[in-house]
Design a protein around this motif. Sequence first.
Motif, mmCIF file in Angstrom:
data_model
loop_
_atom_site.group_PDB
_atom_site.id
_atom_site.type_symbol
_atom_site.label_atom_id
_atom_site.label_comp_id
_atom_site.label_asym_id
_atom_site.label_seq_id
_atom_site.Cartn_x
_atom_site.Cartn_y
_atom_site.Cartn_z
ATOM 1 N N MET A 60 21.024 26.405 24.104
ATOM 2 C CA MET A 60 21.305 27.823 23.871
ATOM 3 C C MET A 60 21.259 28.613 25.167
ATOM 4 O O MET A 60 21.997 29.578 25.341
ATOM 5 N N LEU A 61 20.407 28.203 26.074
ATOM 6 C CA LEU A 61 20.326 28.956 27.334
ATOM 7 C C LEU A 61 21.400 28.537 28.340
ATOM 8 O O LEU A 61 21.770 29.320 29.200
ATOM 9 N N LEU A 62 21.881 27.312 28.187
ATOM 10 C CA LEU A 62 22.903 26.835 29.131
ATOM 11 C C LEU A 62 24.173 27.717 29.086
ATOM 12 O O LEU A 62 24.588 28.247 30.117
ATOM 13 N N PRO A 63 24.781 27.920 27.897
ATOM 14 C CA PRO A 63 25.972 28.799 27.879
ATOM 15 C C PRO A 63 25.655 30.228 28.291
ATOM 16 O O PRO A 63 26.472 30.899 28.921
ATOM 17 N N ALA A 74 23.454 31.149 30.514
ATOM 18 C CA ALA A 74 23.392 31.153 31.983
ATOM 19 C C ALA A 74 24.799 31.136 32.577
ATOM 20 O O ALA A 74 25.084 31.863 33.533
ATOM 21 N N VAL A 75 25.672 30.339 31.993
ATOM 22 C CA VAL A 75 27.047 30.259 32.515
ATOM 23 C C VAL A 75 27.746 31.612 32.346
ATOM 24 O O VAL A 75 28.340 32.147 33.287
ATOM 25 N N LEU A 76 27.641 32.175 31.140
ATOM 26 C CA LEU A 76 28.374 33.421 30.873
ATOM 27 C C LEU A 76 27.843 34.577 31.715
ATOM 28 O O LEU A 76 28.612 35.347 32.283
ATOM 29 N N LEU A 77 26.523 34.678 31.798
ATOM 30 C CA LEU A 77 25.951 35.776 32.599
ATOM 31 C C LEU A 77 26.397 35.670 34.054
ATOM 32 O O LEU A 77 26.872 36.640 34.650
ATOM 33 N N SER A 78 26.246 34.474 34.600
ATOM 34 C CA SER A 78 26.497 34.331 36.042
ATOM 35 C C SER A 78 27.981 34.390 36.386
ATOM 36 O O SER A 78 28.346 34.791 37.484
ATOM 37 N N CYS A 79 28.836 33.999 35.456
ATOM 38 C CA CYS A 79 30.274 33.958 35.774
ATOM 39 C C CYS A 79 30.974 35.303 35.563
ATOM 40 O O CYS A 79 32.050 35.518 36.097
ATOM 41 N N TRP A 80 30.385 36.159 34.759
ATOM 42 C CA TRP A 80 31.093 37.395 34.422
ATOM 43 C C TRP A 80 30.576 38.620 35.162
ATOM 44 O O TRP A 80 31.284 39.618 35.278
ATOM 45 N N GLY A 81 29.327 38.554 35.634
ATOM 46 C CA GLY A 81 28.720 39.745 36.238
ATOM 47 C C GLY A 81 29.454 40.256 37.457
ATOM 48 O O GLY A 81 29.889 41.420 37.517
ATOM 49 N N LEU A 82 29.631 39.394 38.434
ATOM 50 C CA LEU A 82 30.229 39.810 39.707
ATOM 51 C C LEU A 82 31.704 40.199 39.548
ATOM 52 O O LEU A 82 32.122 41.256 40.066
ATOM 53 N N PRO A 83 32.516 39.401 38.826
ATOM 54 C CA PRO A 83 33.911 39.828 38.627
ATOM 55 C C PRO A 83 34.017 41.184 37.923
ATOM 56 O O PRO A 83 34.881 42.003 38.267
ATOM 57 N N ALA A 84 33.102 41.432 36.967
ATOM 58 C CA ALA A 84 33.120 42.740 36.284
ATOM 59 C C ALA A 84 32.766 43.845 37.279
ATOM 60 O O ALA A 84 33.343 44.940 37.255
ATOM 61 N N ASP A 85 31.830 43.530 38.158
ATOM 62 C CA ASP A 85 31.400 44.482 39.180
ATOM 63 C C ASP A 85 32.559 44.797 40.140
ATOM 64 O O ASP A 85 32.733 45.938 40.567
ATOM 65 N N ILE A 86 33.324 43.772 40.454
ATOM 66 C CA ILE A 86 34.463 43.965 41.360
ATOM 67 C C ILE A 86 35.569 44.737 40.640
ATOM 68 O O ILE A 86 36.181 45.653 41.197
ATOM 69 N N VAL A 110 18.652 27.427 36.708
ATOM 70 C CA VAL A 110 18.844 28.068 38.022
ATOM 71 C C VAL A 110 20.039 27.432 38.737
ATOM 72 O O VAL A 110 20.854 28.126 39.356
ATOM 73 N N LEU A 111 20.155 26.116 38.615
ATOM 74 C CA LEU A 111 21.295 25.429 39.235
ATOM 75 C C LEU A 111 22.612 25.932 38.629
ATOM 76 O O LEU A 111 23.574 26.215 39.354
ATOM 77 N N ILE A 112 22.623 26.058 37.312
ATOM 78 C CA ILE A 112 23.850 26.521 36.638
ATOM 79 C C ILE A 112 24.176 27.952 37.074
ATOM 80 O O ILE A 112 25.330 28.285 37.354
ATOM 81 N N ILE A 113 23.142 28.778 37.153
ATOM 82 C CA ILE A 113 23.351 30.163 37.605
ATOM 83 C C ILE A 113 23.909 30.177 39.034
ATOM 84 O O ILE A 113 24.816 30.948 39.353
ATOM 85 N N THR A 114 23.375 29.311 39.866
ATOM 86 C CA THR A 114 23.852 29.247 41.253
ATOM 87 C C THR A 114 25.331 28.862 41.289
ATOM 88 O O THR A 114 26.128 29.494 41.990
ATOM 89 N N ILE A 115 25.682 27.841 40.521
ATOM 90 C CA ILE A 115 27.086 27.394 40.511
ATOM 91 C C ILE A 115 27.976 28.492 39.931
ATOM 92 O O ILE A 115 29.039 28.803 40.471
#
Lengths: 306, 547
Positions: free
Chosen positions: B123-126, B128-140, B394-399
């Motif tokens: 449950m935390l894996l997806p 982590a992926v969604l949070l880390s992949c969408w935050g910065l592009p949304a910010d941009i 943390v690794l997934i968030i980094t990637i």
Amino acid sequence: MELGVSISMSAESVVEIRNLTKIYRDFWGRAKVKAVNSLSLEVKKGEIFGLLGPNGSGKTTTLKMLLGLLFPTEGEIKILGKQAHDVSKNERIGYLPEESYLYRFLNADETLDFYGRLFNMSAAVRKERKDKLIEMVGLNYARRRQLKEYSKGMTRRIGLAQALINDPELVILDEPTSGMDPLGTREVKDLILKLRDQGKTVVMCSHLLQDVQDVCDRIAILYGGELKVLGDVKDLLQSKGETQLITSKLDPAAQAEVEAVLKKHGASLHSSSSPVVNLEDLFLRTIEESKARPGRRYAPGETPKA
Amino acid sequence: MPFDTNHPLLNVILQWALILCVISVIGTFVGGVSSLMGGGKRGLSEFFGVIGRALSDLILVSPQRIFALATLTTRESVRRKALWIGAVFLVLFMFAGWFIGDSDDTTPAKAYISFVITTIRWMLLPLAVLLSCWGLPADIKDRSLHTVVTKPVRRSEVVLGRIAGYSFVITAILLVVSVVGYGWILRVVPERSQRQLISRVPRFGGMKMLDQNGDLFTGVNVGDMLDLRRFIAGGTKELAMWQFQGLKESDFPNDQDLRLEYAFEAFRSYKGDIATQIEFSIDLVNPETNQRVRLGVQPVNEFSSEIAHDLKENQTENLILIPRTISYLDGETTKTADLFKDLVANGNLNVEIKCLDAGQYLGVSPGDLFVRMPDRSFAVGYWKTIFTTWLMLVLIITIGTTASCILKGPVATLTTFGLLILGVFLKNGLIMRLGKYYSDGGEVVGGGSVEAFYRLVTGLNESTPLDESITKTVIETLDSGVYAMLYLAQYVIPDISIFDASTYLANGFDVPLASCVLPSLLITLGFFIPAYIIGYFGLQIRELEAK
């Protein structure tokens, strides 16, 4: 990436641009638009410099290249003695973007606190700065409201406050009065003048010509990415072949005598009418009168109060 | 479930550093040559200027700015309802008890532990992926990042701030659900099985098998292809010997017994008396003096699957308790031997196992016998498992954050998920099969992927050899290229299954530091540094305002 001749800034220059060109390219690297073409100009310390031009003339692109948000295709930029890509220059710069691109889930306090942290300010300094700025932009009543609840004018005000959080030497304002009511516009213009009086340099771009005329010392007019006009506002606007006299109201006889005197000196009267105040002055006077005398209708023709 | 690692720590770190250096040197060389060709001397000077700035940006970061960006990221994630995932856990835990657990199950704790850890991971894996992949592009996209980078903020600080912020959010959620999960396990595991909630600490030894003449041999294969065990014949001199090392008296304070736990398998070549267990003997041997002490005879416990427990009543269920002073028969005489003075030599102890039932076989593998060091509490193993899960997140968030520095949200999400799935596949199957193809000299039926595709298109069956022609050479060359790429990819793409420590915990073992916790930590750190550099360059060379 800077190409071309290297530039040395004069002691008074805050911004120096040489042969700046920006070409937007498509996916395949083909030139799509030449947004700025061989632009060279200089902004001196302590002046208010205006960049004017119609939409698409390259003024915002130029500002963004100054800030490192876009990379020049050619040319060189020096800003506060540093290259545009040097982030340390930002310590001394305040920037208000065209739209206030802020975090809408933060309130005014949190917004200024956040930007203050980015300047490594101590908590005490941040508190002092944000209290002062929120007071200055008139948002004390809404400092705990999230920015998403702000009107456009309020967002511009907090945007302006964040631009000044570091007490910058150079303030770059992109359409600073956009979305503001005339009262706010006047306040912003007064603030810009006050910043100059404090020795700061202001670079602003706008297509609200009256605003630029009211505050700018020097302007550059861009068209199609190219510099068309550069100079002091007063010099550029002055009609050198005419003299303007403003007197108290003259009766027809007195006016005829004036015309005779002018004729005697080989001049002619081009036009004669009562002076007209601009709409902004009228609006502000109406608001002032309405505050002073609630319930009474303001008669614009009355002699203005001293 | 490996307990021992074959990779010495220093070697692993040196190997990693070497790979990073080689990639950096190649990257610098290629970049330098391209700059020289594109812009001459000035281009080269610009290139080294960029490298110099990058080094200072990557190293001279401001903790205060990173903290500010991390706090902002946390607020943003909370605003995006990331914490709601906790509510989903609560619902799962409320009803999971209905579907898990069987009253006849001898190891009910295993099911509950596996459920909690698996649920937390998946449950935390997806998230982590969604949070880390969408935050910065949304910010941009919202251009709020533009205001940030017009402050004295280095792009490296943006990357670190984002990673730190998402990690903080995930850590907070992980802590909450882990505490709830821990309480839930303690509550739902039946009273009779509460003793299964332990963390056994095994000390394994090297195993060798000796035939009737005392020579090394590989054991008897009884035909079970899937079983890793090899067998020794009963009633003969064949034996399996474990050599334990590093046994210290101080590890067993207050005259604690030394415990040997076993899990052997019996193979009956004839049925015999099914009610009587196959038996084996245990000898303790001093490796230096060869002093030998026979401990006695033990049953194999063919039908027991429960975790061995020291009931302090007698030596029960796959557990042999060896007292400090051992009494044994030497011919007709009863003698005594001190375990650590007489049998353990410089921390080394040999244990020999022989099958006593003639005609029957005893199946052994290296992990089937171990010295059980003092047990740790279940909580220790549980939190170690949570720690490895945290490292994985943390690794997934980094990637994910790195991908989002270069790509837009949906593409970054697909890329990150793709890499995670590929990492598991590469390690578990694909490379092994391709490796087999090449180690067998290309004699494997059907060939590599390109050859297989060629056969599919041309309708050529898989056992017919390709004609010697230019086509065959091209196909084989392409297959070699594909294999080389995949071989390289398996070292570049992380395998997240390494972070799964739930198997240890569910089987009642402590999570080993050397073969699970430390590798997980090193993998996370090992990927973090290059990902941070890539993320930095991704943002640095990107025109945020590009149309």
